[in-house]
Write a protein that holds these residues in place. Structure first.
Motif, PDB file in Angstrom:
ATOM      1  N   TYR A  76      -2.971 -51.915  -8.933  1.00  0.00           N
ATOM      2  CA  TYR A  76      -3.521 -53.085  -8.321  1.00  0.00           C
ATOM      3  C   TYR A  76      -4.582 -52.789  -7.259  1.00  0.00           C
ATOM      4  O   TYR A  76      -5.768 -53.286  -7.013  1.00  0.00           O
ATOM      5  CB  TYR A  76      -2.642 -54.193  -8.017  1.00  0.00           C
ATOM      6  N   CYS A 133      -7.778 -51.328  -8.616  1.00  0.00           N
ATOM      7  CA  CYS A 133      -9.009 -52.011  -9.456  1.00  0.00           C
ATOM      8  C   CYS A 133     -10.195 -52.053  -9.232  1.00  0.00           C
ATOM      9  O   CYS A 133     -10.469 -52.552  -8.165  1.00  0.00           O
ATOM     10  CB  CYS A 133      -8.175 -53.543  -9.697  1.00  0.00           C
ATOM     11  N   TYR A 152      -3.233 -60.857  -9.114  1.00  0.00           N
ATOM     12  CA  TYR A 152      -4.488 -60.743 -10.032  1.00  0.00           C
ATOM     13  C   TYR A 152      -4.739 -61.939 -10.335  1.00  0.00           C
ATOM     14  O   TYR A 152      -5.972 -62.435 -10.219  1.00  0.00           O
ATOM     15  CB  TYR A 152      -3.968 -59.856 -11.262  1.00  0.00           C
TER      16      TYR A 152
END
Length: 469
Positions: A196, A199, A248
């Motif tokens: 994450y 990303c 997210y």
């Protein structure tokens, strides 16, 4: 084949995905999931080989080589040896650069491009270190990886605003590697947290037709190997990376999501069986127009008979591929321009890799003239991520009209390519590779995929994807 029951899942989304990855075994996969994993393994290898004809392949390879040579993993086509993260990045570009790789429509994600490029590079390195990955592990990894990518995207209700295919694909690649590496659920969760933090992906290259678009797939494939390596080194990551305050769904999806689809389907509906083929190397959102026109042309209707074409489609189609036709467009822009792609089919009779290579088609004034007859209309579908249903209305110069209703678009799992069509696409892709893949080697790749359960080291597949020219 007896299918074992999948393990029970915890309630938290991150924990549910991590547990699914850590506990799923080949024996849990139903025959359909195994068959579809083989189908899209072959398809993805084929489009990756065809990607060696992509316009930026040599430039990206040179840049990656300058970052450091290594013997860990192979760049498809050229045979260049690089550290696994760099090879994953280049091969991911190859898979996605022609807009020919499969897609999970409900999620608006191209999971196999990120998953397979990262997994093959990681597996080739693992084999070189005496830890070969076998074919059954590959099939299991593909299944859990696509589950992660497909359900992650399926749970959102927000319109796509960043490059979800790359970001969700990265989480799928981490899942695939974690499965084969034997990670515990806690390690998989740590890997998600590290992923994450890496990303990457924006829709701006999509809007401009920039070659950066497929390379963003590569950035996330490279990151997946980095995430797995850091976990194996003992590094941990944040855990509430999907539904946390800055997770997210709240950051990337504007807080618009319905997570119930995840526990409802995870381990029950295998998402690899819900992938759609791309019969044409253009944006999947252009394929409804191509499907409808293909059916009309089968009646003997030609471009000369057509006065106008109207595509009534969900807002996603209008927003992303209802773009204006441009004179002398970049190939990546043209592939994502519905009117240009549809006009190409009408006048050339096909849409395949050569139609976007060079200037012959891209600058054809007749194609651009016909593109002005083709329009896209938002049908008001409330689902901001829907591709179908669509309606193709063809008005003829004679005054009559043909209407084609498409509940699903050709290539969707409910309107699939046959096995013969899948293999024919693979053969064409091998022919578009630079240099073309010899028939004997193409047949060997097909045989190895057909018998993948018996392969003891899937990293050896990379040896078949190296040019002999």
């Amino acid at each position: 084949m007896t299918v074992a029951s999948p393990p029970a899942l915890p309630t938290g989304i991150v924990d549910a995905f991590a547990t699914h990855v850590a506990r799923t075994r080949y024996e849990h996969l139903p025959p359909l999931a195994v068959a579809k994993a083989k189908t899209f393994l072959l398809d993805t290898i084929g489009v990756g080989l065809a990607g060696t004809s992509g316009p930026h392949f040599a430039r990206i390879s040179r840049a990656a080589e300058a970052w450091g040579r290594g013997e860990e993993a192979t760049v498809w086509g050229s045979g260049l040896k690089l550290p696994a993260p760099s090879a994953a990045m280049v091969n991911a570009y190859l898979i996605h650069c022609l807009e020919y790789d499969c897609v999970h429509e409900r999620a608006v994600v191209h999971p196999m491009a990120t998953i397979l490029s990262a997994f093959f590079a990681w597996a080739e390195r693992a084999g070189g270190r005496g830890r070969p990955v076998n074919g059954r592990q590959l099939l299991t990894s593909l299944a859990v990886g696509v589950d992660m990518s497909g359900l992650l995207g399926s749970a959102t209700t927000a319109p796509i605003r960043f490059f979800r295919p790359a970001v969700a694909g990265g989480f799928g690649a981490v899942s695939a590697i974690g499965s084969a590496a034997g990670f515990t659920a806690a390690q998989v969760a740590d890997a998600y947290g590290i992923q994450y933090g890496q990303c990457a992906g924006t829709l701006q290259p999509h809007a401009e037709g920039s070659g950066l678009l497929p390379l963003q797939i590569g950035f996330n494939a490279r990151a997946a190997i980095t995430s797995a390596d850091l976990v194996e080194a003992g590094f941990d990551g944040p855990h509430d990376v999907l539904t946390g305050q800055y997770g997210y769904y709240n950051l990337f999806e504007l807080g618009q999501y319905s997570p119930e689809v995840i526990p409802d389907e995870l381990g029950r509906v295998w998402q690899i069986a819900r992938l759609s083929h791309k019969p044409f190397p253009s944006g999947r959102l252009t394929h409804g127009a191509l499907d409808g026109l293909r059916q009309v042309m089968a009646e003997g209707i030609t471009a000369a008979d057509i006065a106008s074409v109207e595509i009534q489609a969900p807002p996603l189609v209008k927003r992303l591929v209802g773009r204006p036709d441009l004179d002398n467009p970049p190939a990546n822009y043209a592939k994502l321009c519905l009117s240009f792609v549809a006009a190409t089919l009408l006048l050339r009779g096909r849409v395949d890799v050569p139609e976007f290579a060079g200037d012959t088609v891209l600058n054809d004034p007749e194609i651009h003239a016909y593109a002005k007859r083709i329009s896209v209309v938002d049908d008001g579908n409330p689902d901001q991520n829907a591709l179908a249903p669509q309606r193709v209305i063809v008005r003829l110069a004679s005054g009559s009209t043909r209407v084609i209703d498409l509940p699903e678009v050709y290539g969707h799992p409910d309107a699939p390519l046959t096995d013969a069509e899948n293999r024919a696409k693979f053969a064409r892709c091998c022919g578009w590779a630079v240099p073309p893949v010899p028939d004997a080697r193409r047949a060997e790749i097909e045989r190895m995929v057909d018998e993948i359960e018996d392969v003891t080291d899937v990293g050896q597949i990379a040896k078949l994807m190296v040019s002999e020219g």
